[in-house]
Scaffold this motif. Structure first.
Motif, PDB file in Angstrom:
ATOM      1  N   ARG A   1       0.835  -1.204   0.000  1.00 44.02           N
ATOM      2  CA  ARG A   1       0.000   0.000   0.000  1.00 44.02           C
ATOM      3  C   ARG A   1       0.868   1.253   0.000  1.00 44.02           C
ATOM      4  N   VAL A   2       1.958   1.202   0.746  1.00 37.40           N
ATOM      5  CA  VAL A   2       2.900   2.323   0.748  1.00 37.40           C
ATOM      6  C   VAL A   2       3.415   2.570  -0.659  1.00 37.40           C
ATOM      7  N   ALA A   3       3.752   1.482  -1.349  1.00 38.22           N
ATOM      8  CA  ALA A   3       4.270   1.627  -2.709  1.00 38.22           C
ATOM      9  C   ALA A   3       3.239   2.271  -3.616  1.00 38.22           C
ATOM     10  N   VAL A   4       1.992   1.820  -3.504  1.00 38.35           N
ATOM     11  CA  VAL A   4       0.922   2.378  -4.331  1.00 38.35           C
ATOM     12  C   VAL A   4       0.726   3.856  -4.025  1.00 38.35           C
ATOM     13  N   LEU A   5       0.713   4.178  -2.755  1.00 34.44           N
ATOM     14  CA  LEU A   5       0.484   5.572  -2.369  1.00 34.44           C
ATOM     15  C   LEU A   5       1.646   6.468  -2.787  1.00 34.44           C
ATOM     16  N   GLU A   6       2.828   5.918  -2.769  1.00 31.09           N
ATOM     17  CA  GLU A   6       3.980   6.718  -3.215  1.00 31.09           C
ATOM     18  C   GLU A   6       3.858   7.057  -4.698  1.00 31.09           C
ATOM     19  N   VAL A   7       3.464   6.063  -5.468  1.00 31.60           N
ATOM     20  CA  VAL A   7       3.264   6.306  -6.904  1.00 31.60           C
ATOM     21  C   VAL A   7       2.169   7.333  -7.112  1.00 31.60           C
ATOM     22  N   GLN A   8       1.089   7.172  -6.343  1.00 33.68           N
ATOM     23  CA  GLN A   8      -0.039   8.100  -6.446  1.00 33.68           C
ATOM     24  C   GLN A   8       0.398   9.517  -6.090  1.00 33.68           C
ATOM     25  N   ASN A   9       1.165   9.601  -5.048  1.00 38.03           N
ATOM     26  CA  ASN A   9       1.651  10.899  -4.594  1.00 38.03           C
ATOM     27  C   ASN A   9       2.519  11.553  -5.654  1.00 38.03           C
ATOM     28  N   LYS A  10       3.363  10.729  -6.249  1.00 37.33           N
ATOM     29  CA  LYS A  10       4.248  11.256  -7.284  1.00 37.33           C
ATOM     30  C   LYS A  10       3.440  11.802  -8.458  1.00 37.33           C
ATOM     31  N   LYS A  11       2.420  11.064  -8.837  1.00 35.68           N
ATOM     32  CA  LYS A  11       1.570  11.501  -9.958  1.00 35.68           C
ATOM     33  C   LYS A  11       0.877  12.815  -9.631  1.00 35.68           C
ATOM     34  N   LEU A  12       0.387  12.897  -8.400  1.00 35.45           N
ATOM     35  CA  LEU A  12      -0.310  14.126  -8.004  1.00 35.45           C
ATOM     36  C   LEU A  12       0.630  15.321  -7.996  1.00 35.45           C
ATOM     37  N   ILE A  13       1.851  15.099  -7.556  1.00 34.40           N
ATOM     38  CA  ILE A  13       2.827  16.190  -7.561  1.00 34.40           C
ATOM     39  C   ILE A  13       3.108  16.642  -8.983  1.00 34.40           C
ATOM     40  N   GLU A  14       3.248  15.652  -9.858  1.00 34.71           N
ATOM     41  CA  GLU A  14       3.492  15.999 -11.266  1.00 34.71           C
ATOM     42  C   GLU A  14       2.301  16.759 -11.849  1.00 34.71           C
ATOM     43  N   GLU A  15       1.118  16.316 -11.500  1.00 35.33           N
ATOM     44  CA  GLU A  15      -0.092  16.980 -11.994  1.00 35.33           C
ATOM     45  C   GLU A  15      -0.165  18.418 -11.493  1.00 35.33           C
ATOM     46  N   LEU A  16       0.191  18.545 -10.230  1.00 28.57           N
ATOM     47  CA  LEU A  16       0.202  19.887  -9.645  1.00 28.57           C
ATOM     48  C   LEU A  16       1.185  20.794 -10.374  1.00 28.57           C
ATOM     49  N   GLU A  17       2.330  20.275 -10.655  1.00 23.46           N
ATOM     50  CA  GLU A  17       3.335  21.066 -11.365  1.00 23.46           C
ATOM     51  C   GLU A  17       2.830  21.463 -12.749  1.00 23.46           C
ATOM     52  N   THR A  18       2.175  20.516 -13.399  1.00 24.59           N
ATOM     53  CA  THR A  18       1.627  20.811 -14.729  1.00 24.59           C
ATOM     54  C   THR A  18       0.596  21.915 -14.657  1.00 24.59           C
ATOM     55  N   LEU A  19      -0.289  21.810 -13.677  1.00 28.78           N
ATOM     56  CA  LEU A  19      -1.330  22.831 -13.528  1.00 28.78           C
ATOM     57  C   LEU A  19      -0.726  24.184 -13.188  1.00 28.78           C
ATOM     58  N   LYS A  20       0.302  24.167 -12.388  1.00 21.30           N
ATOM     59  CA  LYS A  20       0.983  25.433 -12.052  1.00 21.30           C
ATOM     60  C   LYS A  20       1.534  26.089 -13.303  1.00 21.30           C
ATOM     61  N   ASP A  21       2.134  25.238 -14.140  1.00 23.82           N
ATOM     62  CA  ASP A  21       2.716  25.763 -15.383  1.00 23.82           C
ATOM     63  C   ASP A  21       1.641  26.385 -16.271  1.00 23.82           C
ATOM     64  N   ILE A  22       0.490  25.704 -16.301  1.00 24.02           N
ATOM     65  CA  ILE A  22      -0.586  26.209 -17.153  1.00 24.02           C
ATOM     66  C   ILE A  22      -1.160  27.507 -16.605  1.00 24.02           C
ATOM     67  N   CYS A  23      -1.392  27.542 -15.329  1.00 25.87           N
ATOM     68  CA  CYS A  23      -2.099  28.666 -14.720  1.00 25.87           C
ATOM     69  C   CYS A  23      -1.208  29.884 -14.492  1.00 25.87           C
ATOM     70  N   SER A  24       0.027  29.640 -14.193  1.00 32.20           N
ATOM     71  CA  SER A  24       0.883  30.777 -13.870  1.00 32.20           C
ATOM     72  C   SER A  24       1.237  31.542 -15.146  1.00 32.20           C
ATOM     73  N   PRO A  25       1.152  32.891 -15.087  1.00 33.24           N
ATOM     74  CA  PRO A  25       1.518  33.691 -16.262  1.00 33.24           C
ATOM     75  C   PRO A  25       3.012  33.604 -16.521  1.00 33.24           C
ATOM     76  N   LYS A  26       3.323  33.462 -17.772  1.00 31.16           N
ATOM     77  CA  LYS A  26       4.733  33.348 -18.116  1.00 31.16           C
ATOM     78  C   LYS A  26       5.368  34.730 -18.163  1.00 31.16           C
ATOM     79  N   THR A  27       6.437  34.856 -17.456  1.00 35.65           N
ATOM     80  CA  THR A  27       7.154  36.142 -17.416  1.00 35.65           C
ATOM     81  C   THR A  27       8.496  35.982 -18.075  1.00 35.65           C
ATOM     82  N   ASP A  28       8.632  36.513 -19.253  1.00 33.50           N
ATOM     83  CA  ASP A  28       9.921  36.467 -19.942  1.00 33.50           C
ATOM     84  C   ASP A  28      10.703  37.743 -19.745  1.00 33.50           C
TER      85      ASP A  28
END
Length: 281
Positions: free
Chosen positions: A254-281
């Motif tokens: 179960r720990v292994a499953v939750l770790e994978v799940q957690n990793k996916k959620l973190i990646e998803e969060l990062e993706t959403l941050k990239d989408i939502c945050s305005p790009k400042t060049d």
DNA sequence: GGCAAGGGACGTCACAGTAA
DNA sequence: TTACTGTGACGTCCCTTGCC
């Protein structure tokens, strides 16, 4: 576990060699318990037990866990049969008790009264063949022919095992020493006897409770009950350890499953941050 | 090879929880 | 209430591993 009497030994083949240290172990345990009854160590131990013993069983914990999380398997009420039985007897009556004689023969007493006897195979109980104590007709093909006498002269039921031994179901508890008797409550008594001898030579595998009057009989009954309790507790401890290991394995997975799940959620969060945050060049 | 430490498995005891 | 079951704690044995 070995039960010795004369030249006969029974052994449960799946068990380790229970060395003679068990007696010493027991004595040591009792001695220590008596000695340190007033010590602080015992008090600490009792406190610990008070805390720890209130935990529900592994089965309960895991089953509750599994009801919440579909991926977690439930601990079964009983062991799977593959775990209980040697691989080569899977298609026959499932033995609940397997014993080995000093000559290497295996005797398996299955649920429903079926008795299986095997000659020593290359490993374990390979070559086990069934003897079923029923009226169901002809024995299965290839079965060892074992003569069965429903009632012999001395009031016992006998199974004549090819070789030179007789498996006897007795009517009354025999006079085996208590430390050699593996009492099993209301189960019938089985003994191995040399066919020519009138006196029991074998090991009493179970004692049937009869009418007890004399102090000696009462003492024997108490001993028998104690042996039965110890035997059951032994098996319960094994089962408990098995469940505990299974429980730990499930938690690890179960720990292994939750770790994978957690990793996916973190990646998803990062993706959403990239989408939502305005790009400042 | 000898020895100690560590770990796994076991049997037993004690005790809380549960079923009858 | 009583008998039975499940499990933590403890001591012991045996095996493996690392060190000398």
């Amino acid at each position: 576990m070995w039960w010795h009497q004369h030249n006969l030994c029974f052994r449960h083949p799946v068990e380790e060699d229970y060395s003679s240290g068990d007696l010493g172990n027991k004595v040591a345990t009792i001695a220590e318990t008596d000695e340190s009854a007033e010590s602080e160590g015992v008090i600490d131990s009792h406190k610990r037990r008070e805390i720890l013993s209130r935990r529900p069983s592994y089965r309960k914990i895991l089953n509750e866990l599994s009801s919440d999380v579909p991926g977690v398997p439930k601990i079964e009420e009983e062991k799977s049969e593959e775990e209980r039985t040697p691989p080569n007897i899977a298609t026959m009556a499932v033995p609940t008790s397997i014993y080995q004689t000093s000559t290497g023969q295996y005797i398996a007493i299955a649920q429903g009264g079926a008795i299986q006897i095997s000659n020593p195979g290359s490993d374990g109980v390979q070559g086990l063949q069934a003897l079923t104590m029923t009226d169901s007709g002809a024995p299965p093909p290839g079965a060892t022919i074992v003569q069965y006498a429903a009632q012999s002269a001395d009031g016992t039921q006998q199974f004549f095992v090819p070789g030179s031994q007789v498996l006897v179901q007795d009517e009354e508890t025999e006079l085996a020493p208590s430390h050699m008797a593996a009492a099993t409550g209301d189960m019938p008594t089985y003994q191995i006897r040399a066919p020519a001898t009138a006196l029991p030579q074998g090991v009493v595998m179970a004692a049937s409770p009869g009418s007890l009057h004399s102090p000696q009989q009462l003492a024997e009954e108490a001993t028998r009950k104690r042996e039965l309790r110890l035997m059951k507790n032994r098996e319960a401890a094994k089962e408990c350890r098995r469940r505990k290991k299974e429980y730990v394995k499930c938690l690890e997975s179960r720990v292994a499953v939750l770790e994978v799940q957690n990793k996916k959620l973190i990646e998803e969060l990062e993706t959403l941050k990239d989408i939502c945050s305005p790009k400042t060049d």
